[in-house]
Structure formats: C-alpha cells, structure tokens
Design an enzyme around this catalytic site. Structure first.
Site, PDB file in Angstrom:
ATOM      1  N   ASP A  34      42.226  28.629  63.074  1.00  0.00           N
ATOM      2  CA  ASP A  34      41.034  27.958  62.528  1.00  0.00           C
ATOM      3  C   ASP A  34      41.446  26.932  61.480  1.00  0.00           C
ATOM      4  OD1 ASP A  34      38.564  30.662  62.426  1.00  0.00           O
ATOM      5  OD2 ASP A  34      39.690  29.729  64.042  1.00  0.00           O
ATOM      6  N   ALA A  35      42.439  27.329  60.673  1.00  0.00           N
ATOM      7  CA  ALA A  35      42.859  26.442  59.581  1.00  0.00           C
ATOM      8  C   ALA A  35      43.421  25.138  60.145  1.00  0.00           C
ATOM      9  CB  ALA A  35      43.897  27.138  58.721  1.00  0.00           C
ATOM     10  N   ASP A  38      40.527  23.131  61.447  1.00  0.00           N
ATOM     11  CA  ASP A  38      39.798  22.541  60.319  1.00  0.00           C
ATOM     12  C   ASP A  38      40.509  21.308  59.797  1.00  0.00           C
ATOM     13  OD1 ASP A  38      38.440  25.510  58.680  1.00  0.00           O
ATOM     14  OD2 ASP A  38      37.705  24.223  60.295  1.00  0.00           O
ATOM     15  N   GLU A 115      -1.772  42.234  59.375  1.00  0.00           N
ATOM     16  CA  GLU A 115      -0.605  41.644  58.708  1.00  0.00           C
ATOM     17  C   GLU A 115      -0.522  40.163  59.052  1.00  0.00           C
ATOM     18  OE1 GLU A 115       3.100  43.411  60.579  1.00  0.00           O
ATOM     19  OE2 GLU A 115       1.536  44.671  61.432  1.00  0.00           O
ATOM     20  N   LYS A 117       1.042  36.909  60.538  1.00  0.00           N
ATOM     21  CA  LYS A 117       1.945  36.621  61.652  1.00  0.00           C
ATOM     22  C   LYS A 117       2.918  35.533  61.229  1.00  0.00           C
ATOM     23  CE  LYS A 117       1.740  35.479  66.549  1.00  0.00           C
ATOM     24  NZ  LYS A 117       2.770  34.482  66.565  1.00  0.00           N
ATOM     25  N   ASP A 119       5.840  32.792  61.709  1.00  0.00           N
ATOM     26  CA  ASP A 119       6.184  31.949  62.841  1.00  0.00           C
ATOM     27  C   ASP A 119       7.684  31.694  62.847  1.00  0.00           C
ATOM     28  OD1 ASP A 119       5.409  30.837  65.128  1.00  0.00           O
ATOM     29  OD2 ASP A 119       4.808  28.919  64.275  1.00  0.00           O
ATOM     30  N   ARG A 138      14.767  38.241  71.325  1.00  0.00           N
ATOM     31  CA  ARG A 138      13.904  38.805  72.356  1.00  0.00           C
ATOM     32  C   ARG A 138      14.344  38.383  73.762  1.00  0.00           C
ATOM     33  NH1 ARG A 138       7.721  38.273  71.986  1.00  0.00           N
ATOM     34  NH2 ARG A 138       8.251  36.148  71.479  1.00  0.00           N
ATOM     35  N   GLU A 187      10.599  39.497  62.404  1.00  0.00           N
ATOM     36  CA  GLU A 187      10.659  38.066  62.636  1.00  0.00           C
ATOM     37  C   GLU A 187      11.651  37.414  61.677  1.00  0.00           C
ATOM     38  OE1 GLU A 187       8.654  37.340  65.120  1.00  0.00           O
ATOM     39  OE2 GLU A 187       8.185  35.206  65.032  1.00  0.00           O
ATOM     40  N   TYR A 239       8.257  44.062  61.107  1.00  0.00           N
ATOM     41  CA  TYR A 239       6.875  44.443  61.418  1.00  0.00           C
ATOM     42  C   TYR A 239       6.755  45.693  62.279  1.00  0.00           C
ATOM     43  CZ  TYR A 239       7.774  41.371  65.490  1.00  0.00           C
ATOM     44  OH  TYR A 239       8.314  40.767  66.573  1.00  0.00           O
ATOM     45  N   LYS A 325      -5.450  33.849  65.811  1.00  0.00           N
ATOM     46  CA  LYS A 325      -4.842  32.593  65.377  1.00  0.00           C
ATOM     47  C   LYS A 325      -5.812  31.688  64.630  1.00  0.00           C
ATOM     48  CE  LYS A 325      -0.741  32.288  67.594  1.00  0.00           C
ATOM     49  NZ  LYS A 325      -0.629  31.366  68.634  1.00  0.00           N
ATOM     50  N   CYS A 419      11.571  -8.140  53.228  1.00  0.00           N
ATOM     51  CA  CYS A 419      10.921  -7.039  52.512  1.00  0.00           C
ATOM     52  C   CYS A 419       9.440  -7.374  52.331  1.00  0.00           C
ATOM     53  CB  CYS A 419      11.588  -6.839  51.157  1.00  0.00           C
ATOM     54  SG  CYS A 419      10.644  -5.746  50.077  1.00  0.00           S
ATOM     55  N   CYS A 422       8.796  -7.965  48.295  1.00  0.00           N
ATOM     56  CA  CYS A 422       9.330  -9.088  47.528  1.00  0.00           C
ATOM     57  C   CYS A 422       9.794 -10.257  48.392  1.00  0.00           C
ATOM     58  CB  CYS A 422      10.463  -8.628  46.618  1.00  0.00           C
ATOM     59  SG  CYS A 422      11.957  -8.218  47.524  1.00  0.00           S
ATOM     60  N   CYS A 437      15.965  -3.161  51.588  1.00  0.00           N
ATOM     61  CA  CYS A 437      15.632  -4.422  50.948  1.00  0.00           C
ATOM     62  C   CYS A 437      16.870  -4.789  50.136  1.00  0.00           C
ATOM     63  CB  CYS A 437      14.426  -4.251  50.023  1.00  0.00           C
ATOM     64  SG  CYS A 437      14.213  -5.681  48.933  1.00  0.00           S
ATOM     65  N   CYS A 442      13.681  -5.771  43.388  1.00  0.00           N
ATOM     66  CA  CYS A 442      12.414  -5.662  44.119  1.00  0.00           C
ATOM     67  C   CYS A 442      11.456  -4.737  43.358  1.00  0.00           C
ATOM     68  CB  CYS A 442      12.670  -5.110  45.520  1.00  0.00           C
ATOM     69  SG  CYS A 442      11.178  -4.730  46.438  1.00  0.00           S
TER      70      CYS A 442
HETATM   71  S1  IVH Z   1       3.512  42.721  65.977  1.00  0.00           S
HETATM   72  C1  IVH Z   1       4.085  43.909  70.611  1.00  0.00           C
HETATM   73  N1  IVH Z   1       3.476  41.529  63.684  1.00  0.00           N
HETATM   74  O1  IVH Z   1       4.486  37.136  67.106  1.00  0.00           O
HETATM   75  C2  IVH Z   1       4.557  42.877  69.707  1.00  0.00           C
HETATM   76  N2  IVH Z   1       4.300  40.349  65.543  1.00  0.00           N
HETATM   77  O2  IVH Z   1       2.943  36.225  69.378  1.00  0.00           O
HETATM   78  C3  IVH Z   1       4.368  43.379  68.326  1.00  0.00           C
HETATM   79  N3  IVH Z   1       5.104  38.117  65.034  1.00  0.00           N
HETATM   80  O3  IVH Z   1       6.381  38.765  69.535  1.00  0.00           O
HETATM   81  C4  IVH Z   1       4.342  42.272  67.425  1.00  0.00           C
HETATM   82  N4  IVH Z   1       4.691  38.187  62.883  1.00  0.00           N
HETATM   83  O4  IVH Z   1       7.578  37.887  67.386  1.00  0.00           O
HETATM   84  C5  IVH Z   1       3.772  41.418  64.977  1.00  0.00           C
HETATM   85  N5  IVH Z   1       3.420  40.597  61.574  1.00  0.00           N
HETATM   86  C6  IVH Z   1       3.725  40.511  62.868  1.00  0.00           C
HETATM   87  C7  IVH Z   1       4.301  39.359  63.420  1.00  0.00           C
HETATM   88  C8  IVH Z   1       4.569  39.316  64.777  1.00  0.00           C
HETATM   89  C9  IVH Z   1       5.177  37.469  63.869  1.00  0.00           C
HETATM   90  C10 IVH Z   1       5.564  37.543  66.303  1.00  0.00           C
HETATM   91  C11 IVH Z   1       6.340  38.512  67.154  1.00  0.00           C
HETATM   92  C12 IVH Z   1       5.583  38.614  68.422  1.00  0.00           C
HETATM   93  C13 IVH Z   1       4.835  37.324  68.451  1.00  0.00           C
HETATM   94  C14 IVH Z   1       3.625  37.436  69.338  1.00  0.00           C
END
Ligand code: IVH
Length: 676
Positions: A34-35, A38, A115, A117, A119, A138, A187, A239, A325, A419, A422, A437, A442
């Site tokens: 690696d070295a 690099d 809870e 969700k 993203d 997943r 997540e 979760y 949602k 620009c 000016c 510019c 300016c």
């Molecule tokens: S419960 C059976 N809780 O949203 C799946 N999911 O659109 C149980 N996600 O696949 C999921 N926050 O990757 C759960 N507080 C939360 C979440 C959550 C994000 C994601 C999860 C899931 C996807 C479904």
C-alpha cells in the site's frame, strides 16, 4: 520536467496505478505494498498540481468511489429485510387500521409505536457474544452485501454491545443479548450538516455534488475503501432487533437497543389511537426541517410483537407497519432565465430563475446550477421544463430536464464574457470549472468579501447583517474591511434604519470584535481555498501573521494537510501588495491578533494518532482532548500517514491494518508516556 515529459510520466503512472488498483480491489491480490502504491499516487498528484491542465476526470487522483460493487462479499439474510408500504393521507391510515383490525381478534386492543423514518440505507448488524462481526446492506432483501469494514468506521455503531440497563427486566434482556447471537437492524444516514459540508467539498474538487443525503449515505457505505466511508461521518439509528429475547412490544425492543448502546431514535412515542397517529405525524412534520437528519416521513408499527407477527407479510412489506410520508419534495416548473451571481472569490455561479412553484410547503423560485459543467451535464436551457427537488431546508436543486417537453424555442446558456456587475472580462482559470470576474475591485467581490469578513466564523460582528453591509457599501462608508474599525456613531446615524442607539450598538460590537484569534483573522481574509480548518492549521504553524505573509510556497507545501492548490493560493494572496496593505490597515486601525496558545512541543506534536479499543485510564473524548493539547492530530482511520496507533483493550480492525501497513503500534502506557 517539461510538459511533454510530464504527459508521458502521468500516463504511465496512471496505467500502473490503475493496474494495481484492479489487482487489489477486483482480484484481491497485491503486487506492491500500500505504501508503495500511495507513493505512486503522490507523485501523480504532485505532477497534476504542477500541470493542472493535464488532469482528466478519469485520473486516479479524481476517484471518488469504486465501481466494482460485486467485489463486496454477498451475504444471505437469516430473515428477509422487508420494506414498508407508503401512505400519504389520513384516509389511507384509516384503511390500514381497518384492515389490520379485521385480521386481529375482534376484542383485541391495538396500540402503536411511532418513530421518525430516517432516509438512508438499511443495514443489518450481527453481534456474536456482544461483538460486532458482520454488517450487511439490504440488497434485494434476501441477499445483501457485506460492508462490515465500512460500517465499523461509523462511530454510532457500537463495536461491542454495552450494558446500560436500568431496571432488572431490561438487565435480563441485555445480558441475554450480549451472549450468543443477535441481529440489529437500522438505518445508516448522513446528518444534514455533514451532507452540506461534503457537497461543498465535492464542489471545491470540481466533482458532481450528491443529489440528496440518501444517495450520499448509500454511496459512502458502498465504498470499497473504508477510509472514504470514515471520512464521510455517517451515523446509524437502530429501529429493530430481529432476535427474540422475550420482549413483547416494539417499545421494549427500542428500550433494549438503547440499553445496548445504540441510538434508537429520539422522537419515539407510544400511540394509542388514530388521533394520536395524526397528531404525531403533524408534530414531526413541524419540526422535521430543524432535525439534524433528513426524514421524509414517520413509521407506525403495531406495538405488540405478537400481533405484528400474526399480521404477517404481503409481498415485501409487513402488514403491521406503514411509512406515513410527507408530501413529495419534488415538483416540475419552468426555467425562466439563468443569471450569474458573483461570490467573494469572484467566482460566477449560474442560478436558474424559476417560475415559482410549491415544493414541500415552500415556494421555490431559484435553484443553483453550481457551474457551467453542471449545466452541460443536465443540459438545462432557458425555457426548459425541469424537476426541482428540495431536501429539508437544503437549497433546491434541478435534478432533471424533461426534454420531451421542449418546443425548440429553448435557449442555451453561455457564461457571460463580461462580469454582470462591473463589466470587466471574465475568465476560466486553468484546471478549474468556475469562471471568475477578473476585476479584484469588483463591487460584488468586495461586498461578498466583507460579508465573509464579518461572518460568524470570521470576525463575528454582532448586528452586521447582509443588509447593513450593503448599506455601508452604498453609502461609501466602507470600501475595505479595515474601514469598519474607524466607523463612528456620527457616520452611521444618518443612515436609514439607524438611530442613535443602534448606531452606538454597532460601533461597540465592532470595537469588541477587534481582538481576534489568528485563526479567525486568517479565515476572515477570505483567501481562496482557506476554510476554517486550513486557517487553524496555518495559525498553529506560523503563530504570527507576519510570518505567514513572508512564507514561501515550499514551506507551505511542507505543512501537513496543505496541498498544492491551497499553497499556491496562499502564496498568490500574500504576493499581492493590496492584501498586505489590507492586513497592515487592519492592524493600524486597532485590530489585535492574539496568538494561538503556545503548545509545548511534545513527542506527539504534529503527529497523526489513532486510538483503537478501550483505554483503561480515559474515555475517547478525554484521549482526543489530550492528543490535541499535545499538538497532535486525532484521526479516526489508519493509513500510511498515521504516526501512532494506540491499542487499548479489545482493539478493532485498525490494529490489524496498522500491522499490515507497518505503522507504529503503541500501548496505552506508552501513549501516556508520550503525552508526558
Ligand atoms: S421499520 C419491515 N423504522 O425505511 C421494515 N424503518 O421504506 C421495518 N427506515 O426498509 C422498518 N427509518 O430502511 C423502520 N424508524 C424506522 C425507519 C425505517 C428508516 C427505512 C428502512 C425500511 C424503509 C422502508
């Protein structure tokens, strides 16, 4: 080296580096260390800095991620990783509730758990005897990818399960969880702040920004190089606990997860009715813009695990949970014009002026187009119908052009040759995507420069907002930041919006801000490529503004973490007499720069230190503070640049990596000795 020789050497280096990268990542073999690799990369980097016009997007120095995703080992999930059905309206929640009630015994009482969700990217973690040994994505729900190494870099994923249980019942579950095998799901996500910082970084490197935090987190976890994942500062929220420890509700599952050391969400609530669900949805909807992470909805789960299981699965989603949602964050609109804005460095940023459209509850009428390359990539033309997207309070972006809707009357955009503020010529610098510019005087450049100067990270002058900066400019009271410090109450009083008191307040705020640390002073000057971190590094290294003014490019090069482009920029800045005059005028007008605290040189000064495993005598935060105090750099992952790896109890893979790379490995005792 002549340009011709450089071209040839660069081409050879690239081929060789690519060959080794392929051997290493795809074939999983290695011909050189690696070295050594690099070192080849370093040589290429230096050559490209010297001849920026030879940089091509496919050069190994420009790499942001690996492409060969099937190099990750595939893993089969013990139980499928499901997804959720989405609902958007109260009526759909009602239908869902009616359906599940029908499937449950008539007299069953049903309660829910709500809870937020997140993203990001769903991840399954396996722990054996309390120790993390596998993390998988997943994938298609049945087969995922082994991303253990990457997930290990995420600090919010415990490498060893903790026992934070309070009561006896919880203690029993936690004890059980820490012996044998358990599976935690959750997540991986990128906090908004990190997302914004990374996109700024991407832009600085002329790389395309990530469209949203979800893409950014997915891209960061699916990196072949865990050092990149580490640098992305991801987080994890748990979760679910798939393993049956005897818990009977989802709420208990969350309590166990928290006791084991996970972040299991901060806004969870037990909900007993549909009205509760609605009110929870509404409340989270109100605060979601201010949450530190991005969310597009809430998750409602039937709280009783028995009922949840009994309800079963349809297709790929459980019947017992839904994602509720918030309205879509995308909308279509028309680009009415593309105009350029000028920033503090004089860079021209094209901005799309849009026919106003509602996106996620706010009216959007502008979107940044970043630079001309981005415009070409999207092929946006004036008159086009486009899709705009807004992520939380993040500025809206154009994500796509609907080319099929073109009439033929759309107009291509060209960067203006002059620009717009000016009228001076604009130009593109070698190796950069941005146009500038060329006039340093300016108005826009000066104005933005002053805004930067007084900003929170700079001189932090209270009450000197954008509007006032503009007023001061227009009234000709301030031509350069140095003029601020001679402003008097009498100067300000005649201005609109100023009364005696507000004028006095501003003058006193300015006077108070006169004492400033060297790092802030350097930052405030607004030298291109010198952000907060670099300003800190420079302050630490030079300790004195005069020394920095008289430094050479060689000395700058020799400072760790300061690359060629940055060194060039600093040297060019102080090579310009106007800037030296500014520094002198600031000092003459009373600015007092206080030196950074002298750090007693220790054996750790300037060294990069990684700590792995648990230290007996101090927490991680304490160790971090001690390293910094000793003038060292606390880093989270091991590379050939690392000077010391401190190995505590139960060290992680970092110790192995250090061994492989030949990095100095030291014990906690030796670490303490070095700290002195
Ligand atoms: S419960 C059976 N809780 O949203 C799946 N999911 O659109 C149980 N996600 O696949 C999921 N926050 O990757 C759960 N507080 C939360 C979440 C959550 C994000 C994601 C999860 C899931 C996807 C479904």
């Amino acid at each position: 080296m002549t340009k011709r020789e450089a071209t040839e050497r660069i081409s050879k280096l690239r081929d060789e580096i690519n060959r080794h990268r392929y051997l290493y990542h795809v074939k999983d073999t290695q011909e050189i260390s690696d070295a050594a690799l690099d070192s080849l990369k370093h040589e290429l980097d230096l050559l490209e800095q010297q001849f920026p016009e030879l940089i091509t997007p496919d050069s190994p120095t420009q790499r942001v991620g690996g492409e060969a995703l099937d190099e990750f080992k595939k893993v089969v999930h013990r139980t499928p990783m499901l997804s959720l059905n989405d609902v958007f309206e109260p009526s759909e929640v009602e239908q869902w509730e009616t359906r599940i009630r029908k499937l449950l015994p008539a007299d069953a009482s049903v309660e829910y758990f709500g809870e937020v969700k997140m993203d990001g990217l769903a991840i399954a973690l396996l722990y054996r005897d309390g120790v993390l040994y596998r993390a998988a994505t997943r994938g298609d729900g049945r087969i995922g990818e082994d991303v253990t190494q990457n997930v290990r870099t995420i600090e919010s994923v415990p490498l060893r399960l903790e026992d934070q249980s309070g009561d006896a019942k919880l203690k029993q579950w936690v004890t059980k969880a820490r012996s044998g095998e358990i599976e935690v799901r959750g997540e991986v996500y990128m906090p908004k702040k990190v997302f914004e910082a990374i996109n700024k970084e991407q832009e600085k490197k002329s790389l395309p920004p990530f469209a949203n935090p979800r893409n950014a987190s997915a891209g960061s976890v699916r990196q072949l190089d865990p050092r990149i994942t580490a640098s992305r500062k991801l987080s994890f929220m748990a979760y679910d606990l798939v393993t049956d420890l005897g818990q009977t509700t989802h709420q208990e599952t969350h309590a166990i997860l928290t006791a084991l050391g996970f972040n299991a969400g901060t806004h969870n609530e037990r909900l007993v009715s549909r009205a509760d669900i609605e009110s929870y949805h509404e409340r989270i909807g109100k605060i979601r813009a201010s949450l530190p992470y991005w969310t597009d909805g809430i998750v409602i789960t039937v709280n009783s695990i028995g009922q949840f299981r009994g309800l079963g699965v349809v297709g790929k989603a459980p019947r017992g949970a839904i994602a509720y949602k918030y309205p879509a964050e995308q909308a279509t609109t028309i680009v009415e014009d593309i105009q350029v804005q000028i920033g503090r460095t004089g860079a021209l940023t094209p901005v799309a002026h849009l026919k106003p459209v509602q996106v996620a509850g706010t009216t959007v009428s502008r979107a940044t187009l970043h630079n001309i390359d981005e415009i070409r990539r999207l092929d946006v033309r004036i008159g086009d119908t486009v899709i705009v997207e807004k992520a939380g309070e993040i500025i809206p972006d154009i994500v796509q052009v609907l080319v099929k809707l073109r009439t033929g009357k759309e107009k291509k955009f060209h960067m203006p040759a002059k620009c717009p503020v000016c009228g001076s010529p604009t130009a593109r610098k070698d190796g950069e995507v941005a146009y500038y510019c060329t006039n340093p005087q300016c108005y826009a450049v000066q104005h933005e420069g002053l805004r930067h100067f007084v900003s929170k990270t700079g001189f932090d002058i209270d009450g000197l907002g954008e509007k006032i900066v503009e007023q001061l400019f227009k009234a000709d009271l301030v031509k350069s930041p140095a003029d601020l410090f001679t402003l008097t109450i009498k100067d300000l009083e005649p201005l609109e919006r100023f009364a005696e008191k507000s004028a006095a307040n501003l003058v006193s705020a300015i006077q108070k801000a006169k004492r400033v640390s060297l790092a802030r002073f350097i930052y405030a000057l607004g030298i291109r490529h010198v952000g907060e971190e670099t300003a800190n590094d420079l302050a630490r290294h030079f300790g004195d503004i005069q020394k920095l003014e008289h430094t050479s490019i060689e000395e700058l090069h020799a400072i760790r973490d300061i690359g060629g482009v940055v060194a060039q920029s600093i040297s060019a800045y102080f090579g310009d007499k106007k800037n030296i005059d500014l520094v002198n005028a600031l000092i003459k007008n009373g600015v007092e720069i206080h030196r950074p605290e002298k750090i007693q040189a220790t054996p750790l000064t300037g060294k990069k230190i990684v700590v792995t495993g648990t230290l007996a005598g101090m927490s991680r935060d304490e160790a971090k503070a001690q390293v910094r105090k000793a003038g060292g750099d606390w880093v989270s992952s091991v590379s050939t640049q690392t000077d010391f790896v401190v190995v505590g109890e139960n060290p992680g893979s970092k110790a192995d990596k250090a061994k492989k790379l030949g990095v100095n490995i030291i014990s906690e005792k030796e670490f303490l000795e070095l700290l002195g």
